[in-house]
Scaffold this motif. Structure first.
Motif, PDB file in Angstrom:
ATOM      1  N   GLY A 124       0.792  -1.217   0.000  1.00  0.00           N
ATOM      2  CA  GLY A 124       0.000   0.000   0.000  1.00  0.00           C
ATOM      3  C   GLY A 124       0.824   1.265   0.000  1.00  0.00           C
ATOM      4  O   GLY A 124       0.281   2.361   0.176  1.00  0.00           O
ATOM      5  N   ASP A 125       2.142   1.144  -0.214  1.00  0.00           N
ATOM      6  CA  ASP A 125       3.019   2.311  -0.224  1.00  0.00           C
ATOM      7  C   ASP A 125       2.856   3.077  -1.538  1.00  0.00           C
ATOM      8  O   ASP A 125       2.562   2.515  -2.576  1.00  0.00           O
ATOM      9  N   SER A 126       3.057   4.377  -1.460  1.00  0.00           N
ATOM     10  CA  SER A 126       2.822   5.263  -2.595  1.00  0.00           C
ATOM     11  C   SER A 126       4.063   5.389  -3.467  1.00  0.00           C
ATOM     12  O   SER A 126       5.167   5.608  -2.961  1.00  0.00           O
ATOM     13  N   HIS A 127       3.882   5.243  -4.790  1.00  0.00           N
ATOM     14  CA  HIS A 127       4.971   5.388  -5.752  1.00  0.00           C
ATOM     15  C   HIS A 127       4.509   6.264  -6.915  1.00  0.00           C
ATOM     16  O   HIS A 127       3.320   6.471  -7.126  1.00  0.00           O
ATOM     17  N   PRO A 160      11.149  10.072 -14.552  1.00  0.00           N
ATOM     18  CA  PRO A 160      11.282  11.457 -15.021  1.00  0.00           C
ATOM     19  C   PRO A 160      11.023  12.422 -13.859  1.00  0.00           C
ATOM     20  O   PRO A 160      10.687  11.994 -12.751  1.00  0.00           O
ATOM     21  N   PRO A 161      11.180  13.732 -14.077  1.00  0.00           N
ATOM     22  CA  PRO A 161      10.961  14.698 -13.002  1.00  0.00           C
ATOM     23  C   PRO A 161       9.611  14.500 -12.306  1.00  0.00           C
ATOM     24  O   PRO A 161       8.584  14.297 -12.955  1.00  0.00           O
ATOM     25  N   GLY A 162       9.631  14.548 -10.991  1.00  0.00           N
ATOM     26  CA  GLY A 162       8.426  14.347 -10.189  1.00  0.00           C
ATOM     27  C   GLY A 162       8.229  12.916  -9.737  1.00  0.00           C
ATOM     28  O   GLY A 162       7.427  12.652  -8.835  1.00  0.00           O
ATOM     29  N   SER A 163       8.955  11.974 -10.322  1.00  0.00           N
ATOM     30  CA  SER A 163       8.823  10.569  -9.942  1.00  0.00           C
ATOM     31  C   SER A 163       9.492  10.313  -8.594  1.00  0.00           C
ATOM     32  O   SER A 163      10.465  10.971  -8.238  1.00  0.00           O
ATOM     33  N   PHE A 164       8.985   9.319  -7.882  1.00  0.00           N
ATOM     34  CA  PHE A 164       9.560   8.941  -6.599  1.00  0.00           C
ATOM     35  C   PHE A 164       9.134   7.511  -6.266  1.00  0.00           C
ATOM     36  O   PHE A 164       8.205   6.970  -6.869  1.00  0.00           O
ATOM     37  N   VAL A 165       9.819   6.922  -5.314  1.00  0.00           N
ATOM     38  CA  VAL A 165       9.427   5.625  -4.743  1.00  0.00           C
ATOM     39  C   VAL A 165       9.289   5.825  -3.250  1.00  0.00           C
ATOM     40  O   VAL A 165      10.256   6.186  -2.567  1.00  0.00           O
ATOM     41  N   GLY A 166       8.082   5.626  -2.722  1.00  0.00           N
ATOM     42  CA  GLY A 166       7.824   5.878  -1.314  1.00  0.00           C
ATOM     43  C   GLY A 166       8.511   4.898  -0.391  1.00  0.00           C
ATOM     44  O   GLY A 166       9.008   3.841  -0.811  1.00  0.00           O
ATOM     45  N   ILE A 167       8.554   5.223   0.892  1.00  0.00           N
ATOM     46  CA  ILE A 167       9.207   4.369   1.886  1.00  0.00           C
ATOM     47  C   ILE A 167       8.508   3.009   1.938  1.00  0.00           C
ATOM     48  O   ILE A 167       7.282   2.926   2.034  1.00  0.00           O
ATOM     49  N   GLU A 219      17.707  10.563  -4.928  1.00  0.00           N
ATOM     50  CA  GLU A 219      18.613   9.886  -4.002  1.00  0.00           C
ATOM     51  C   GLU A 219      17.953   8.627  -3.418  1.00  0.00           C
ATOM     52  O   GLU A 219      16.755   8.606  -3.132  1.00  0.00           O
ATOM     53  N   PHE A 220      18.762   7.598  -3.237  1.00  0.00           N
ATOM     54  CA  PHE A 220      18.313   6.353  -2.608  1.00  0.00           C
ATOM     55  C   PHE A 220      18.607   6.488  -1.113  1.00  0.00           C
ATOM     56  O   PHE A 220      19.757   6.616  -0.712  1.00  0.00           O
ATOM     57  N   VAL A 221      17.559   6.472  -0.297  1.00  0.00           N
ATOM     58  CA  VAL A 221      17.716   6.718   1.135  1.00  0.00           C
ATOM     59  C   VAL A 221      17.285   5.480   1.917  1.00  0.00           C
ATOM     60  O   VAL A 221      16.174   4.968   1.746  1.00  0.00           O
ATOM     61  N   VAL A 222      18.186   4.996   2.771  1.00  0.00           N
ATOM     62  CA  VAL A 222      17.945   3.823   3.605  1.00  0.00           C
ATOM     63  C   VAL A 222      17.793   4.270   5.050  1.00  0.00           C
ATOM     64  O   VAL A 222      18.517   5.161   5.522  1.00  0.00           O
ATOM     65  N   LEU A 262      15.601  -3.583   5.392  1.00  0.00           N
ATOM     66  CA  LEU A 262      15.681  -2.176   5.793  1.00  0.00           C
ATOM     67  C   LEU A 262      14.709  -1.344   4.959  1.00  0.00           C
ATOM     68  O   LEU A 262      14.662  -1.488   3.734  1.00  0.00           O
ATOM     69  N   ARG A 263      13.980  -0.474   5.612  1.00  0.00           N
ATOM     70  CA  ARG A 263      13.082   0.412   4.864  1.00  0.00           C
ATOM     71  C   ARG A 263      13.895   1.432   4.078  1.00  0.00           C
ATOM     72  O   ARG A 263      14.954   1.876   4.521  1.00  0.00           O
ATOM     73  N   HIS A 264      13.405   1.798   2.932  1.00  0.00           N
ATOM     74  CA  HIS A 264      14.127   2.728   2.071  1.00  0.00           C
ATOM     75  C   HIS A 264      13.153   3.415   1.134  1.00  0.00           C
ATOM     76  O   HIS A 264      11.979   3.041   1.035  1.00  0.00           O
ATOM     77  N   GLU A 265      13.655   4.429   0.426  1.00  0.00           N
ATOM     78  CA  GLU A 265      12.842   5.155  -0.544  1.00  0.00           C
ATOM     79  C   GLU A 265      13.757   5.758  -1.604  1.00  0.00           C
ATOM     80  O   GLU A 265      14.986   5.800  -1.441  1.00  0.00           O
ATOM     81  N   VAL A 266      13.164   6.232  -2.690  1.00  0.00           N
ATOM     82  CA  VAL A 266      13.884   7.015  -3.689  1.00  0.00           C
ATOM     83  C   VAL A 266      13.239   8.396  -3.705  1.00  0.00           C
ATOM     84  O   VAL A 266      12.035   8.521  -3.979  1.00  0.00           O
TER      85      VAL A 266
END
Length: 228
Positions: free
Chosen positions: A64-67, A128-135, A161-164, A188-192
């Motif tokens: 259910g995480d937002s991407h 592309p710009p505005g894209s992300f991968v949620g935690i 950035e890839f954040v852990v 480990l939880r992470h996001e982009v």
């Protein structure tokens, strides 16, 4: 540590493999330098093959995480089924490239596996710009996911950035260069972070010692597709 085309001793020395293994055990995430695990020609081949694979937009993860990311499936790992390649020659050729013997040995050593690992899922991401991968947590897609391997395929972009998050009180921020490989534990939880300019592109695959059916239990009728 970029390797030459004439290197016949393997992708990395025993000393380098041990260093990466220890760092992965301690930190949970490592970055292997550009053109160490993949040559320039191999990166170009992946880029050529991905053009043949259909793309889909993903906005919801398995938990259910937002991407907001565009994904090309290479190998899928749905709940209750064994991993399988997507139809077509391109996905099969990408998997063959990833499973090349010397690369498999290097990763097996870094991951600390006593036997060859299995690629349970593989996909390409375009942001592309505005894209992300949620935690999120990769193990929520498949409880047998152990490590994710991320190959950076883009050269010019900002953000992304890839954040852990090793704990609730700390974070590790990574921005691997073109051709580098980031390896991280799926525990480990992470996001982009959102891409602000240019286009971030990567190849992502998930490794496990187990090759059987995906043992994830779907607790509701709503499910999505994981992105990392």
């Amino acid at each position: 540590m970029a390797r030459s085309a004439n290197d016949k001793k393997g992708l990395l020395s025993e000393e380098a493999l041990t260093k990466f293994r220890v760092e992965l055990l301690v930190k949970g995430t490592i970055v292997i330098g550009s053109q160490t695990l993949f040559t320039q020609d191999e990166l170009a081949r992946i880029n050529q093959l991905q053009a043949e694979i259909p793309e889909e937009e993903v906005r919801l993860g398995d938990a259910g995480d937002s991407h907001n990311v565009f994904v090309k499936r290479v190998r899928v790992d749905p709940p209750g089924r064994s991993p399988s390649n997507v139809d077509g020659a391109a996905p099969r050729q990408i998997i063959d490239l990833l499973e090349r013997k010397d690369r498999g040995f290097a990763l097996k050593t870094i991951l600390g596996a006593s036997s060859d690992y299995v690629i349970r899922r593989c996909q390409l991401h375009r942001m592309p710009p505005g894209s992300f991968v949620g935690i999120h947590l990769d193990a929520e897609s498949d409880p047998d996911f152990e490590y994710s391997v991320i190959v950076q395929l883009a050269q010019e972009f900002e953000g992304g950035e890839f954040v852990v998050y090793p704990s609730a009180y700390e974070q590790q921020v990574f921005r691997p260069p073109f051709g580098a490989v980031l390896v991280t534990t799926c525990r480990l939880r992470h996001e982009v972070k959102p891409v602000s300019a240019g286009e971030r592109r990567s190849l992502v695959y998930f490794c496990s010692k187990r090759s059987g059916t995906n043992r994830r239990v779907i607790e509701s009728s709503t499910s999505g597709h994981e992105a990392s």
